[in-house]
Design a protein around this motif. Structure first.
Motif, short mmCIF file in Angstrom:
data_model
loop_
_atom_site.label_atom_id
_atom_site.label_comp_id
_atom_site.label_asym_id
_atom_site.label_seq_id
_atom_site.Cartn_x
_atom_site.Cartn_y
_atom_site.Cartn_z
N THR A 156 82.53 -60.36 54.18
CA THR A 156 82.71 -59.50 53.02
C THR A 156 83.49 -60.23 51.93
N PHE A 157 84.49 -61.00 52.32
CA PHE A 157 85.25 -61.79 51.34
C PHE A 157 84.33 -62.81 50.67
N LEU A 158 83.47 -63.46 51.44
CA LEU A 158 82.55 -64.43 50.85
C LEU A 158 81.60 -63.75 49.87
N ALA A 159 81.04 -62.61 50.27
CA ALA A 159 80.11 -61.89 49.39
C ALA A 159 80.81 -61.41 48.13
N ASP A 160 82.00 -60.86 48.29
CA ASP A 160 82.76 -60.38 47.12
C ASP A 160 83.11 -61.55 46.21
N GLY A 161 83.46 -62.68 46.79
CA GLY A 161 83.79 -63.86 45.98
C GLY A 161 82.61 -64.34 45.16
N VAL A 162 81.47 -64.47 45.79
CA VAL A 162 80.27 -64.94 45.07
C VAL A 162 79.85 -63.93 44.01
N PHE A 163 79.82 -62.65 44.38
CA PHE A 163 79.43 -61.62 43.43
C PHE A 163 80.38 -61.59 42.23
N SER A 164 81.68 -61.70 42.49
CA SER A 164 82.66 -61.67 41.41
C SER A 164 82.51 -62.86 40.47
N LEU A 165 82.23 -64.03 41.03
CA LEU A 165 82.02 -65.21 40.19
C LEU A 165 80.79 -65.04 39.30
N LEU A 216 79.61 -61.64 32.35
CA LEU A 216 80.42 -60.93 31.36
C LEU A 216 80.93 -61.87 30.26
N ILE A 217 81.30 -63.07 30.63
CA ILE A 217 81.80 -64.02 29.64
C ILE A 217 80.67 -64.52 28.75
N LEU A 218 79.56 -64.90 29.36
CA LEU A 218 78.46 -65.49 28.60
C LEU A 218 77.67 -64.48 27.76
N ALA A 219 77.62 -63.23 28.21
CA ALA A 219 76.83 -62.22 27.49
C ALA A 219 77.70 -61.09 26.98
N ALA A 220 78.93 -61.38 26.59
CA ALA A 220 79.88 -60.34 26.19
C ALA A 220 79.38 -59.54 24.98
N GLY A 252 85.70 -60.54 32.51
CA GLY A 252 84.97 -61.63 33.16
C GLY A 252 85.90 -62.71 33.70
N ALA A 253 86.92 -63.06 32.91
CA ALA A 253 87.90 -64.05 33.37
C ALA A 253 88.65 -63.54 34.59
N GLY A 254 88.99 -62.26 34.57
CA GLY A 254 89.65 -61.65 35.73
C GLY A 254 88.76 -61.69 36.96
N LEU A 255 87.48 -61.44 36.77
CA LEU A 255 86.55 -61.49 37.90
C LEU A 255 86.38 -62.92 38.44
N LEU A 256 86.46 -63.91 37.56
CA LEU A 256 86.40 -65.29 38.05
C LEU A 256 87.60 -65.59 38.94
N ILE A 257 88.77 -65.15 38.52
CA ILE A 257 89.98 -65.34 39.34
C ILE A 257 89.86 -64.57 40.65
N TRP A 258 89.37 -63.35 40.58
CA TRP A 258 89.17 -62.50 41.77
C TRP A 258 88.19 -63.18 42.73
N GLY A 259 87.13 -63.73 42.21
CA GLY A 259 86.15 -64.41 43.06
C GLY A 259 86.74 -65.63 43.73
N LEU A 260 87.49 -66.42 42.98
CA LEU A 260 88.13 -67.60 43.57
C LEU A 260 89.14 -67.21 44.65
N PHE A 261 89.87 -66.13 44.42
CA PHE A 261 90.81 -65.62 45.42
C PHE A 261 90.08 -65.30 46.72
N HIS A 262 88.95 -64.61 46.62
CA HIS A 262 88.20 -64.22 47.82
C HIS A 262 87.61 -65.43 48.54
N LEU A 263 87.03 -66.35 47.80
CA LEU A 263 86.45 -67.54 48.43
C LEU A 263 87.54 -68.40 49.07
#
Length: 155
Positions: A29-38, A44-48, A72-83
């Motif tokens: 679940t952490f892996l899936a959440d990490g990838v999805f969040s990234l 979100l960043i590219l198509a804001a 989007g930046a927060g989700l990148l950090i969240w994804g890295l945390f999970h991975l």
């Protein structure tokens, strides 16, 4: 004639490797959440700008491109945390609790957004927020279940 040092030992058991099939539910679940969040963070960043235009129904946008880029930046950090937490055998209980609390906070914030900005959101915006809530609820369910399983195994 070859020396015995060059021939691999047949009787030596192979060392276990960490692949997806032998990871715990919490770890998967952490892996899936990490990838999805990234991925979601990058989108979100590219198509804001186009997403902000899609989400906002009236001329005074409640959700701006800057807000979406920050999310989007927060989700990148969240994804890295999970991975990062999923590496080397999986997340520790503290990481799982932080992740569960973060998912609960996401649900509360999403509900608050719907209640406070419903009139200024487009139908697509409301749908995107609700889809996000369902996705996070799924991750939350599997994190809770995975953490409970790991506690049962330890006990």
């Amino acid at each position: 004639m070859t020396s015995s040092a060059q021939i691999p030992a047949i009787d030596k058991p192979m060392e276990p490797t960490m692949n997806l099939s032998n990871r715990s539910l919490l770890n998967k679940t952490f892996l899936a959440d990490g990838v999805f969040s990234l991925v979601a963070g990058a989108v979100l960043i590219l198509a804001a700008a186009p997403l902000a235009a899609l989400v906002n129904a009236d001329a005074t946008p409640f959700i701006t491109p800057v807000v979406l880029k920050a999310l989007g930046a927060g989700l990148l950090i969240w994804g890295l945390f999970h991975l990062s937490a999923a590496r080397n055998g999986g997340p520790v209980a503290t990481a799982a609790r932080v992740s569960i609390a973060g998912d609960m906070l996401w649900q509360v914030a999403s509900l608050a957004l719907l209640l406070s900005a419903y009139a200024s959101l487009s139908a697509e915006g409301i749908a995107l927020v609700m889809i996000g809530m369902v996705g996070v609820a799924d991750f939350l369910f599997f994190k809770l279940r995975g953490l409970a399983r790991e506690r049962t195994v330890i006990a």
